[in-house]
Every structure is written in structure tokens, then in C-alpha cells.
Write a protein that holds these residues in place. Structure first.
Motif, mmCIF file in Angstrom:
data_model
loop_
_atom_site.group_PDB
_atom_site.id
_atom_site.type_symbol
_atom_site.label_atom_id
_atom_site.label_comp_id
_atom_site.label_asym_id
_atom_site.label_seq_id
_atom_site.Cartn_x
_atom_site.Cartn_y
_atom_site.Cartn_z
ATOM 1 N N ARG A 274 100.126 48.436 49.570
ATOM 2 C CA ARG A 274 100.592 47.745 50.754
ATOM 3 C C ARG A 274 100.015 48.377 52.000
ATOM 4 O O ARG A 274 99.803 49.584 52.065
ATOM 5 N N ALA A 275 99.836 47.565 53.025
ATOM 6 C CA ALA A 275 99.402 48.066 54.320
ATOM 7 C C ALA A 275 100.584 48.778 54.978
ATOM 8 O O ALA A 275 101.748 48.457 54.711
ATOM 9 N N PRO A 276 100.349 49.747 55.852
ATOM 10 C CA PRO A 276 101.464 50.427 56.501
ATOM 11 C C PRO A 276 102.249 49.467 57.381
ATOM 12 O O PRO A 276 101.700 48.523 57.948
ATOM 13 N N ARG A 277 103.546 49.718 57.497
ATOM 14 C CA ARG A 277 104.413 48.837 58.277
ATOM 15 C C ARG A 277 104.161 49.042 59.758
ATOM 16 O O ARG A 277 103.973 50.151 60.242
ATOM 17 N N ARG A 278 104.217 47.964 60.503
ATOM 18 C CA ARG A 278 104.077 48.001 61.953
ATOM 19 C C ARG A 278 105.345 47.430 62.564
ATOM 20 O O ARG A 278 106.112 46.747 61.896
ATOM 21 N N GLY A 279 105.545 47.660 63.829
ATOM 22 C CA GLY A 279 106.689 47.064 64.504
ATOM 23 C C GLY A 279 107.824 48.047 64.683
ATOM 24 O O GLY A 279 107.624 49.261 64.671
ATOM 25 N N PRO A 280 109.057 47.547 64.831
ATOM 26 C CA PRO A 280 110.177 48.419 65.170
ATOM 27 C C PRO A 280 110.579 49.368 64.036
ATOM 28 O O PRO A 280 111.219 50.370 64.283
#
Length: 79
Positions: A49-55
Motif C-alpha cells: 500500500r502507498a503511505p497514508r496522506r491527510g489528517p
């Protein structure tokens, strides 16, 4: 000399036997009419999985700093 004559005929006899065996072999079973019955033994591997972005995760990584290349100048020789 007779032994050499017989010994050299053995590969030819073996080739004739292999060809005879291949001609008289029964054909393989055909595929079922509903399509192929082949099924992969395991599902295909998943990509990471791609790293999580956002809050809930860190922000996007910052781009590298821009560096302007230096232009070489000729030195002036004092006279």
C-alpha cells in the motif's frame, strides 16, 4: 568389426522405436465445453500500500531543495 556394425545400429533402432511410440500414442483429453478448468493455486500477490496522506498520516514529503549550478568564470590575471 561386426560388433561396431551392431553398436552403430542401436541409435537408429531406438529412434525408430520412439517414432513408432509417438505415432501410436493416444491423444489427450479435450478441455470441458464450459471453458478452461485451470485455476491458480494461489491468488496473485498484492502490491504494498502507498503511505497514508491527510489528517491520519504525515503530509506529503517535501520536494528536494533546488540548487542552481554555478557557472565557472575565468580568473583575471593581474598584469
Amino acid at each position: 568389426m561386426l560388433y561396431l556394425f551392431v553398436f552403430l545400429k542401436l541409435p537408429i533402432a531406438a529412434l525408430c522405436w520412439i517414432v513408432w511410440w509417438a505415432v501410436h500414442q493416444t491423444p489427450e483429453e479435450a478441455d470441458p465445453p464450459g471453458g478452461s478448468s485451470y485455476r491458480r493455486p494461489h491468488p496473485p500477490p498484492r502490491l504494498p500500500r502507498a503511505p497514508r496522506r491527510g489528517p491520519h498520516g504525515d503530509g506529503a514529503p517535501l520536494p528536494p531543495p533546488r540548487v542552481r549550478p554555478l557557472r565557472a568564470r575565468a580568473r583575471r590575471v593581474p598584469r
